[in-house]
Design a protein around this motif. Structure first.
Motif, PDB file in Angstrom:
ATOM      1  N   ARG A  21      35.919 -33.988 -21.244  1.00 28.39           N
ATOM      2  CA  ARG A  21      37.010 -33.190 -21.836  1.00 28.39           C
ATOM      3  C   ARG A  21      37.299 -33.617 -23.274  1.00 28.39           C
ATOM      4  NH1 ARG A  21      40.116 -29.646 -19.420  1.00 28.39           N
ATOM      5  NH2 ARG A  21      41.899 -28.990 -20.592  1.00 28.39           N
ATOM      6  N   VAL A  22      37.449 -34.923 -23.501  1.00 25.93           N
ATOM      7  CA  VAL A  22      37.767 -35.420 -24.842  1.00 25.93           C
ATOM      8  C   VAL A  22      36.619 -35.109 -25.809  1.00 25.93           C
ATOM      9  CG1 VAL A  22      38.193 -37.507 -26.216  1.00 25.93           C
ATOM     10  CG2 VAL A  22      39.336 -37.214 -24.013  1.00 25.93           C
ATOM     11  N   LEU A  23      35.404 -35.395 -25.400  1.00 26.71           N
ATOM     12  CA  LEU A  23      34.256 -35.169 -26.268  1.00 26.71           C
ATOM     13  C   LEU A  23      34.022 -33.674 -26.494  1.00 26.71           C
ATOM     14  CD1 LEU A  23      31.925 -36.322 -27.897  1.00 26.71           C
ATOM     15  CD2 LEU A  23      30.602 -36.475 -25.767  1.00 26.71           C
ATOM     16  N   GLY A  24      34.074 -32.892 -25.423  1.00 25.71           N
ATOM     17  CA  GLY A  24      33.863 -31.456 -25.556  1.00 25.71           C
ATOM     18  C   GLY A  24      34.905 -30.793 -26.441  1.00 25.71           C
ATOM     19  N   ASP A  25      36.173 -31.136 -26.244  1.00 25.24           N
ATOM     20  CA  ASP A  25      37.229 -30.559 -27.081  1.00 25.24           C
ATOM     21  C   ASP A  25      37.067 -30.969 -28.540  1.00 25.24           C
ATOM     22  OD1 ASP A  25      38.307 -29.317 -24.863  1.00 25.24           O
ATOM     23  OD2 ASP A  25      40.059 -30.628 -24.721  1.00 25.24           O
ATOM     24  N   LEU A  27      34.212 -31.704 -30.117  1.00 24.85           N
ATOM     25  CA  LEU A  27      33.086 -30.957 -30.681  1.00 24.85           C
ATOM     26  C   LEU A  27      33.451 -29.493 -30.914  1.00 24.85           C
ATOM     27  CD1 LEU A  27      30.319 -32.534 -28.445  1.00 24.85           C
ATOM     28  CD2 LEU A  27      30.505 -32.797 -30.931  1.00 24.85           C
ATOM     29  N   ARG A  28      34.135 -28.898 -29.968  1.00 19.93           N
ATOM     30  CA  ARG A  28      34.521 -27.489 -30.112  1.00 19.93           C
ATOM     31  C   ARG A  28      35.504 -27.292 -31.264  1.00 19.93           C
ATOM     32  NH1 ARG A  28      34.428 -28.191 -24.330  1.00 19.93           N
ATOM     33  NH2 ARG A  28      32.541 -27.182 -23.539  1.00 19.93           N
ATOM     34  N   SER A  29      36.373 -28.270 -31.496  1.00 22.83           N
ATOM     35  CA  SER A  29      37.326 -28.146 -32.607  1.00 22.83           C
ATOM     36  C   SER A  29      36.608 -28.134 -33.953  1.00 22.83           C
ATOM     37  CB  SER A  29      38.358 -29.280 -32.564  1.00 22.83           C
ATOM     38  OG  SER A  29      37.786 -30.498 -32.992  1.00 22.83           O
ATOM     39  N   LEU A  30      35.382 -28.656 -33.982  1.00 23.71           N
ATOM     40  CA  LEU A  30      34.573 -28.648 -35.198  1.00 23.71           C
ATOM     41  C   LEU A  30      33.583 -27.485 -35.215  1.00 23.71           C
ATOM     42  CD1 LEU A  30      33.911 -32.483 -35.445  1.00 23.71           C
ATOM     43  CD2 LEU A  30      35.563 -31.117 -36.745  1.00 23.71           C
ATOM     44  N   HIS A  31      33.750 -26.549 -34.289  1.00 23.57           N
ATOM     45  CA  HIS A  31      32.935 -25.327 -34.197  1.00 23.57           C
ATOM     46  C   HIS A  31      31.462 -25.604 -33.902  1.00 23.57           C
ATOM     47  CE1 HIS A  31      36.446 -23.169 -35.484  1.00 23.57           C
ATOM     48  NE2 HIS A  31      36.544 -23.964 -36.547  1.00 23.57           N
ATOM     49  N   VAL A  32      31.194 -26.639 -33.125  1.00 25.49           N
ATOM     50  CA  VAL A  32      29.826 -26.907 -32.685  1.00 25.49           C
ATOM     51  C   VAL A  32      29.473 -25.833 -31.651  1.00 25.49           C
ATOM     52  CG1 VAL A  32      28.350 -28.583 -31.490  1.00 25.49           C
ATOM     53  CG2 VAL A  32      30.047 -29.366 -33.167  1.00 25.49           C
ATOM     54  N   THR A  33      28.235 -25.354 -31.707  1.00 30.28           N
ATOM     55  CA  THR A  33      27.823 -24.294 -30.786  1.00 30.28           C
ATOM     56  C   THR A  33      27.920 -24.770 -29.340  1.00 30.28           C
ATOM     57  OG1 THR A  33      25.491 -24.919 -30.814  1.00 30.28           O
ATOM     58  CG2 THR A  33      26.224 -23.302 -32.473  1.00 30.28           C
ATOM     59  N   GLU A  34      28.153 -23.831 -28.450  1.00 26.23           N
ATOM     60  CA  GLU A  34      28.327 -24.189 -27.037  1.00 26.23           C
ATOM     61  C   GLU A  34      27.050 -24.785 -26.439  1.00 26.23           C
ATOM     62  OE1 GLU A  34      30.633 -25.221 -24.076  1.00 26.23           O
ATOM     63  OE2 GLU A  34      31.410 -24.245 -25.879  1.00 26.23           O
ATOM     64  N   ASN A  35      25.880 -24.320 -26.866  1.00 23.72           N
ATOM     65  CA  ASN A  35      24.628 -24.905 -26.368  1.00 23.72           C
ATOM     66  C   ASN A  35      24.512 -26.377 -26.764  1.00 23.72           C
ATOM     67  OD1 ASN A  35      23.704 -22.622 -25.066  1.00 23.72           O
ATOM     68  ND2 ASN A  35      22.456 -21.943 -26.800  1.00 23.72           N
ATOM     69  N   CYS A  36      24.878 -26.685 -27.991  1.00 25.60           N
ATOM     70  CA  CYS A  36      24.825 -28.065 -28.467  1.00 25.60           C
ATOM     71  C   CYS A  36      25.847 -28.927 -27.725  1.00 25.60           C
ATOM     72  CB  CYS A  36      25.063 -28.095 -29.975  1.00 25.60           C
ATOM     73  SG  CYS A  36      24.795 -29.700 -30.749  1.00 25.60           S
ATOM     74  N   VAL A  37      27.062 -28.404 -27.546  1.00 25.84           N
ATOM     75  CA  VAL A  37      28.101 -29.117 -26.785  1.00 25.84           C
ATOM     76  C   VAL A  37      27.595 -29.406 -25.375  1.00 25.84           C
ATOM     77  CG1 VAL A  37      30.416 -28.968 -25.782  1.00 25.84           C
ATOM     78  CG2 VAL A  37      30.031 -28.201 -28.134  1.00 25.84           C
ATOM     79  N   ALA A  65      32.529 -42.813 -29.421  1.00 27.10           N
ATOM     80  CA  ALA A  65      31.929 -41.621 -30.020  1.00 27.10           C
ATOM     81  C   ALA A  65      32.305 -41.527 -31.488  1.00 27.10           C
ATOM     82  CB  ALA A  65      32.378 -40.376 -29.279  1.00 27.10           C
ATOM     83  N   ALA A  66      31.360 -41.064 -32.288  1.00 26.50           N
ATOM     84  CA  ALA A  66      31.587 -40.778 -33.703  1.00 26.50           C
ATOM     85  C   ALA A  66      30.943 -39.425 -33.990  1.00 26.50           C
ATOM     86  CB  ALA A  66      30.981 -41.864 -34.579  1.00 26.50           C
ATOM     87  N   ILE A  67      31.758 -38.501 -34.471  1.00 23.53           N
ATOM     88  CA  ILE A  67      31.286 -37.152 -34.762  1.00 23.53           C
ATOM     89  C   ILE A  67      31.532 -36.890 -36.239  1.00 23.53           C
ATOM     90  CG2 ILE A  67      31.499 -34.710 -34.167  1.00 23.53           C
ATOM     91  CD1 ILE A  67      32.980 -35.725 -31.578  1.00 23.53           C
ATOM     92  N   GLY A  68      30.479 -36.569 -36.961  1.00 21.47           N
ATOM     93  CA  GLY A  68      30.625 -36.278 -38.385  1.00 21.47           C
ATOM     94  C   GLY A  68      29.289 -36.272 -39.066  1.00 21.47           C
ATOM     95  N   LEU A  69      29.270 -35.795 -40.299  1.00 22.79           N
ATOM     96  CA  LEU A  69      28.043 -35.717 -41.094  1.00 22.79           C
ATOM     97  C   LEU A  69      26.924 -34.993 -40.347  1.00 22.79           C
ATOM     98  CD1 LEU A  69      28.067 -39.320 -42.602  1.00 22.79           C
ATOM     99  CD2 LEU A  69      28.792 -37.190 -43.717  1.00 22.79           C
TER     100      LEU A  69
END
Length: 146
Positions: A21-25, A27-37, A65-69
């Motif tokens: 939930r934390v990771l998926g939300d 990633l989705r808040s950064l508009h990552v595609t659903e397939n990638c999520v 987790a670190a999401i960026g770049l």
């Protein structure tokens, strides 16, 4: 935008949906595609499942987790005996275990293991992010209409 978080979880299956939930939300808040999520969540679920099953004697495991770049880095850290066996092929359908590492390899760009006998195992998953450009460009219009 960079997002980083760390979770300390009980070595019980109940923690895996929390990580998802934390990771998926995030990633989705950064508009990552659903397939990638979906790929990232599948790999992380497998790594967490292994930590729950094999991460003893400690009662907890950690997810960082670190999401960026344009990428997502996730580390699943446990205190298990530090043994990883990478199968060369998928086991036959009548065998219950042995697919997790191969599944993780199939859905992320990089996977590595840091194994310290007596100190535990870290599974490091890395995936380039596919961003939904339409969602990113539509966002300012959505905010203007609020």
């Amino acid at each position: 935008m960079d997002i980083e978080f760390s979770l300390a979880l009980p070595r019980e299956a109940i923690g895996i949906p929390m990580v998802r939930r934390v990771l998926g939300d995030s990633l989705r808040s950064l508009h990552v595609t659903e397939n990638c999520v979906s790929d990232i969540l599948l790999a992380v679920s497998e790594a967490c499942g292994n930590a729950v099953r094999h991460g003893g004697p400690a009662n907890r495991y950690h997810v960082e987790a670190a999401i960026g770049l344009g990428r997502c880095d996730v580390r699943v850290i446990d205190k298990g005996r530090g043994q990883v066996r990478i199968p060369e092929q998928y086991p036959s359908s009548d065998i219950e275990n042995g697919r997790g590492i191969l599944i993780m390899q199939a859905v992320v760009d990089e996977i590595s293991f840091e194994i310290s006998p007596g100190r535990g195992t870290t599974v490091h998953l890395r995936k380039r992010l596919d961003v939904d450009e339409e969602a990113v460009t539509a966002r300012p219009r959505e905010l203007a209409s609020v």
